[in-house]
Design a protein around this motif. Structure first.
Motif, PDB file in Angstrom:
ATOM      1  N   GLY A 238       3.634  -6.311  -9.303  1.00  0.00           N
ATOM      2  CA  GLY A 238       2.950  -7.500  -9.774  1.00  0.00           C
ATOM      3  C   GLY A 238       1.630  -7.701  -9.047  1.00  0.00           C
ATOM      4  O   GLY A 238       1.099  -6.782  -8.421  1.00  0.00           O
ATOM      5  N   ALA A 239       1.103  -8.905  -9.132  1.00  0.00           N
ATOM      6  CA  ALA A 239      -0.215  -9.203  -8.567  1.00  0.00           C
ATOM      7  C   ALA A 239      -0.210  -9.080  -7.045  1.00  0.00           C
ATOM      8  O   ALA A 239       0.697  -9.542  -6.366  1.00  0.00           O
ATOM      9  CB  ALA A 239      -0.653 -10.605  -8.973  1.00  0.00           C
ATOM     10  N   VAL A 240      -1.235  -8.411  -6.523  1.00  0.00           N
ATOM     11  CA  VAL A 240      -1.408  -8.281  -5.074  1.00  0.00           C
ATOM     12  C   VAL A 240      -2.903  -8.170  -4.798  1.00  0.00           C
ATOM     13  O   VAL A 240      -3.628  -7.479  -5.526  1.00  0.00           O
ATOM     14  CB  VAL A 240      -0.636  -7.055  -4.530  1.00  0.00           C
ATOM     15  N   SER A 241      -3.395  -8.849  -3.768  1.00  0.00           N
ATOM     16  CA  SER A 241      -4.825  -8.876  -3.495  1.00  0.00           C
ATOM     17  C   SER A 241      -5.290  -7.569  -2.865  1.00  0.00           C
ATOM     18  O   SER A 241      -4.526  -6.878  -2.188  1.00  0.00           O
ATOM     19  CB  SER A 241      -5.163 -10.040  -2.562  1.00  0.00           C
ATOM     20  N   HIS A 242      -6.563  -7.247  -3.073  1.00  0.00           N
ATOM     21  CA  HIS A 242      -7.140  -6.035  -2.489  1.00  0.00           C
ATOM     22  C   HIS A 242      -7.168  -6.122  -0.962  1.00  0.00           C
ATOM     23  O   HIS A 242      -6.999  -5.108  -0.280  1.00  0.00           O
ATOM     24  CB  HIS A 242      -8.548  -5.812  -3.037  1.00  0.00           C
ATOM     25  N   ASP A 243      -7.393  -7.322  -0.429  1.00  0.00           N
ATOM     26  CA  ASP A 243      -7.401  -7.480   1.030  1.00  0.00           C
ATOM     27  C   ASP A 243      -6.023  -7.161   1.610  1.00  0.00           C
ATOM     28  O   ASP A 243      -5.911  -6.507   2.649  1.00  0.00           O
ATOM     29  CB  ASP A 243      -7.807  -8.907   1.404  1.00  0.00           C
ATOM     30  N   ARG A 244      -4.978  -7.615   0.942  1.00  0.00           N
ATOM     31  CA  ARG A 244      -3.613  -7.350   1.394  1.00  0.00           C
ATOM     32  C   ARG A 244      -3.338  -5.852   1.322  1.00  0.00           C
ATOM     33  O   ARG A 244      -2.702  -5.271   2.216  1.00  0.00           O
ATOM     34  CB  ARG A 244      -2.640  -8.114   0.487  1.00  0.00           C
ATOM     35  N   VAL A 245      -3.794  -5.209   0.263  1.00  0.00           N
ATOM     36  CA  VAL A 245      -3.603  -3.766   0.094  1.00  0.00           C
ATOM     37  C   VAL A 245      -4.287  -3.000   1.218  1.00  0.00           C
ATOM     38  O   VAL A 245      -3.704  -2.088   1.813  1.00  0.00           O
ATOM     39  CB  VAL A 245      -4.143  -3.305  -1.279  1.00  0.00           C
TER      40      VAL A 245
ATOM     41  N   ASP B  51      -7.948   4.357 -15.030  1.00  0.00           N
ATOM     42  CA  ASP B  51      -6.489   4.283 -14.952  1.00  0.00           C
ATOM     43  C   ASP B  51      -5.851   5.640 -15.257  1.00  0.00           C
ATOM     44  O   ASP B  51      -4.874   6.036 -14.609  1.00  0.00           O
ATOM     45  CB  ASP B  51      -5.949   3.240 -15.925  1.00  0.00           C
ATOM     46  N   GLU B  52      -6.396   6.342 -16.230  1.00  0.00           N
ATOM     47  CA  GLU B  52      -5.842   7.651 -16.589  1.00  0.00           C
ATOM     48  C   GLU B  52      -5.945   8.634 -15.423  1.00  0.00           C
ATOM     49  O   GLU B  52      -4.993   9.372 -15.121  1.00  0.00           O
ATOM     50  CB  GLU B  52      -6.581   8.202 -17.813  1.00  0.00           C
ATOM     51  N   LEU B  53      -7.088   8.646 -14.747  1.00  0.00           N
ATOM     52  CA  LEU B  53      -7.283   9.549 -13.609  1.00  0.00           C
ATOM     53  C   LEU B  53      -6.375   9.184 -12.438  1.00  0.00           C
ATOM     54  O   LEU B  53      -5.805  10.057 -11.774  1.00  0.00           O
ATOM     55  CB  LEU B  53      -8.749   9.521 -13.177  1.00  0.00           C
ATOM     56  N   LEU B  54      -6.212   7.869 -12.173  1.00  0.00           N
ATOM     57  CA  LEU B  54      -5.341   7.444 -11.081  1.00  0.00           C
ATOM     58  C   LEU B  54      -3.885   7.794 -11.363  1.00  0.00           C
ATOM     59  O   LEU B  54      -3.152   8.219 -10.470  1.00  0.00           O
ATOM     60  CB  LEU B  54      -5.478   5.941 -10.856  1.00  0.00           C
ATOM     61  N   ILE B  55      -3.466   7.621 -12.607  1.00  0.00           N
ATOM     62  CA  ILE B  55      -2.084   7.944 -12.975  1.00  0.00           C
ATOM     63  C   ILE B  55      -1.807   9.428 -12.753  1.00  0.00           C
ATOM     64  O   ILE B  55      -0.754   9.815 -12.222  1.00  0.00           O
ATOM     65  CB  ILE B  55      -1.810   7.544 -14.437  1.00  0.00           C
TER      66      ILE B  55
ATOM     67  N   PHE C 216      -3.402   3.599  -3.680  1.00  0.00           N
ATOM     68  CA  PHE C 216      -2.361   2.759  -3.091  1.00  0.00           C
ATOM     69  C   PHE C 216      -2.236   1.444  -3.864  1.00  0.00           C
ATOM     70  O   PHE C 216      -1.129   0.976  -4.157  1.00  0.00           O
ATOM     71  CB  PHE C 216      -2.701   2.489  -1.624  1.00  0.00           C
ATOM     72  N   TYR C 217      -3.369   0.865  -4.230  1.00  0.00           N
ATOM     73  CA  TYR C 217      -3.369  -0.372  -5.015  1.00  0.00           C
ATOM     74  C   TYR C 217      -2.689  -0.150  -6.362  1.00  0.00           C
ATOM     75  O   TYR C 217      -1.869  -0.964  -6.812  1.00  0.00           O
ATOM     76  CB  TYR C 217      -4.804  -0.857  -5.217  1.00  0.00           C
ATOM     77  N   HIS C 218      -3.012   0.967  -7.003  1.00  0.00           N
ATOM     78  CA  HIS C 218      -2.431   1.274  -8.310  1.00  0.00           C
ATOM     79  C   HIS C 218      -0.922   1.469  -8.185  1.00  0.00           C
ATOM     80  O   HIS C 218      -0.168   1.051  -9.064  1.00  0.00           O
ATOM     81  CB  HIS C 218      -3.089   2.533  -8.883  1.00  0.00           C
ATOM     82  N   TRP C 219      -0.480   2.097  -7.107  1.00  0.00           N
ATOM     83  CA  TRP C 219       0.952   2.306  -6.884  1.00  0.00           C
ATOM     84  C   TRP C 219       1.664   0.963  -6.704  1.00  0.00           C
ATOM     85  O   TRP C 219       2.764   0.753  -7.225  1.00  0.00           O
ATOM     86  CB  TRP C 219       1.141   3.187  -5.652  1.00  0.00           C
TER      87      TRP C 219
ATOM     88  N   LEU D 203     -10.712   6.370  -2.252  1.00  0.00           N
ATOM     89  CA  LEU D 203      -9.701   6.774  -3.224  1.00  0.00           C
ATOM     90  C   LEU D 203      -8.295   6.459  -2.718  1.00  0.00           C
ATOM     91  O   LEU D 203      -7.405   6.117  -3.506  1.00  0.00           O
ATOM     92  CB  LEU D 203      -9.832   8.266  -3.531  1.00  0.00           C
ATOM     93  N   GLN D 204      -8.089   6.551  -1.406  1.00  0.00           N
ATOM     94  CA  GLN D 204      -6.797   6.168  -0.832  1.00  0.00           C
ATOM     95  C   GLN D 204      -6.441   4.737  -1.232  1.00  0.00           C
ATOM     96  O   GLN D 204      -5.325   4.464  -1.680  1.00  0.00           O
ATOM     97  CB  GLN D 204      -6.839   6.265   0.691  1.00  0.00           C
ATOM     98  N   GLN D 205      -7.401   3.840  -1.060  1.00  0.00           N
ATOM     99  CA  GLN D 205      -7.128   2.430  -1.339  1.00  0.00           C
ATOM    100  C   GLN D 205      -6.870   2.196  -2.819  1.00  0.00           C
ATOM    101  O   GLN D 205      -5.975   1.420  -3.184  1.00  0.00           O
ATOM    102  CB  GLN D 205      -8.292   1.554  -0.861  1.00  0.00           C
ATOM    103  N   GLU D 206      -7.628   2.851  -3.689  1.00  0.00           N
ATOM    104  CA  GLU D 206      -7.430   2.659  -5.124  1.00  0.00           C
ATOM    105  C   GLU D 206      -6.083   3.213  -5.572  1.00  0.00           C
ATOM    106  O   GLU D 206      -5.382   2.605  -6.386  1.00  0.00           O
ATOM    107  CB  GLU D 206      -8.568   3.316  -5.908  1.00  0.00           C
TER     108      GLU D 206
END
Length: 393
Positions: free
Chosen positions: A264-271, A222-226, A256-259, A251-254
């Motif tokens: 709130g909650a969102v599935s990885h497939d949706r992301v 989380d620290e690296l993504l932030i 984007f997911y973190h952003w 890394l793009q997906q991770e």
């Protein structure tokens, strides 16, 4: 002071609250929690807790279980009540019951209150396996935390390090009476099947070690993504897609997911699906999606999270300053009468909108004042909502 009471005491001291609530189902876990709190409160002169039993109307004995909880709470000197809810048997019963149970209890609580549940160590192991079998990501494998927020309300789980065996020993020692739900042995329910399988495995130390690894690794992750997101987000609700594309696909997906987690909650497939449409969109295209009531859109090199209001109704005003909720503030220094309307046709102003960097999905929300867009009249100015200003220069 025994272990369970000591854990409860330590937890409450570390988590301040206005009013305490106990979720009690009548089973051994929650009856032990209620007993431990009641006797601690009596010994230390603490405030009474509010005991809540939720009747899901899914079992023929559920009403009698509620009476059992009320009677025990009365004997302990605790306030108690029964909430009755209806669950849709056509949906996943376990998930539906959990969701509606919490929502019903939270309707009674203030945001500064604290709800205690009797989740314990064996529940942690079940949750880990349940989520792993559902295909959760590493964040989900962290399982339950001692303190968290659900729908904006505080939820505490002080017994997460206590085993089912220890809870039973406490109940027998203090002669606590509890109810048994026969459906807990029905292996057609996923959690019950997992509970049955795990009863043959005793690897508490290994499980705790794995959870510690996950917690540490997630913290570093989380620290690296932030830090990476800081270079990609000129504003919290804006993401530079052009710069995001410079990273690897994983890394793009991770990132984007973190952003998107701010919604709130969102599935990885949706992301993954939304990211693909945003990344590969042409400059003249405006891919979009709606997640938890917010619109996610792409304009030029940026993706933006925005709450689009309904197009305003026609308004008449002669005020020097007109505030239109969710549309911004219109300033009229000359004090002349304003006719404020929604823009039905934008064709004749298309080039001007493009020059100002106003994307197509915002144009119909720009106020039409005295039959012309505000930017055409120097005597009238418009202060748009903060999240729009990145696009409206």
């Amino acid at each position: 002071m025994d272990q369970i009471t000591a854990l409860l005491d330590s937890f409450q001291r570390r988590n301040p609250h206005k009013q305490l609530w106990l979720a009690v189902s009548g089973g051994v876990d929650s009856m032990v929690l209620m007993h431990a709190y009641a006797h601690r409160a009596k010994d230390q002169g603490l405030e009474t807790a509010n005991v809540v039993y939720v009747d899901h109307n899914l079992h023929k004995d559920s009403e009698s279980w509620g009476r059992h909880v009320l009677e025990a709470a009365k004997n302990y000197g605790l306030a108690a009540q029964v909430l009755t809810i209806q669950c849709d048997a056509k949906r996943a019963i376990e998930e539906t019951a959990r969701e509606r149970r919490y929502q019903a209890i939270f309707q009674l609580m203030d945001k500064d209150d604290l709800l205690l549940t009797a989740h314990h160590f064996d529940d942690q192991k079940e949750t880990f396996m349940f989520r792993a079998l559902r295909g959760t990501g590493i964040t989900g494998l962290k399982c339950m935390t001692e303190h968290s927020y659900l729908y904006g309300y505080q939820v505490g789980r002080p017994l997460l390090t206590v085993s089912q065996q220890q809870i039973h020993a406490y109940a027998l020692k203090h002669n606590i009476q509890w109810v048994e739900d026969s459906s807990n042995t029905n292996v057609q329910f996923s959690r019950n099947a997992i509970r049955s399988a795990l009863s043959h495995l005793q690897h508490e130390t290994g499980f705790l070690t794995t959870q510690a690894h996950i917690k540490r690794q997630l913290s570093a992750y989380d620290e690296l993504l932030i830090q990476s997101l800081k270079t990609l987000t000129p504003e919290p609700h804006i993401l530079n897609v052009a710069q995001l594309k410079e990273h690897s696909a994983a890394l793009q997906q991770e990132l984007f997911y973190h952003w998107l987690k701010q919604l709130g909650a969102v599935s990885h497939d949706r992301v993954a699906s939304l990211l693909h449409s945003l990344i590969h969109a042409n400059q003249d295209k405006y891919p979009s999606d709606i997640i938890n009531g917010f619109s996610i859109l792409r304009y030029r090199d940026f993706a933006v999270i925005i709450a689009l209001p309904a197009v305003m109704a026609d308004l008449e005003s002669s005020e020097h300053e007109v505030i239109i909720p969710q549309h911004g503030r219109i300033i009229n220094p000359l004090g002349k009468k304003l006719s404020i309307k929604k823009m039905r046709k934008v064709g004749r102003y298309k080039k001007k909108f493009q020059q100002l960097g106003i994307p197509a999905w915002l144009r119909q929300h720009i106020p039409l004042v005295n039959e012309i867009p505000i930017f055409e009249d120097a005597s009238i100015s418009w202060v748009p909502p903060k999240e729009w200003r990145f696009f409206i220069q």
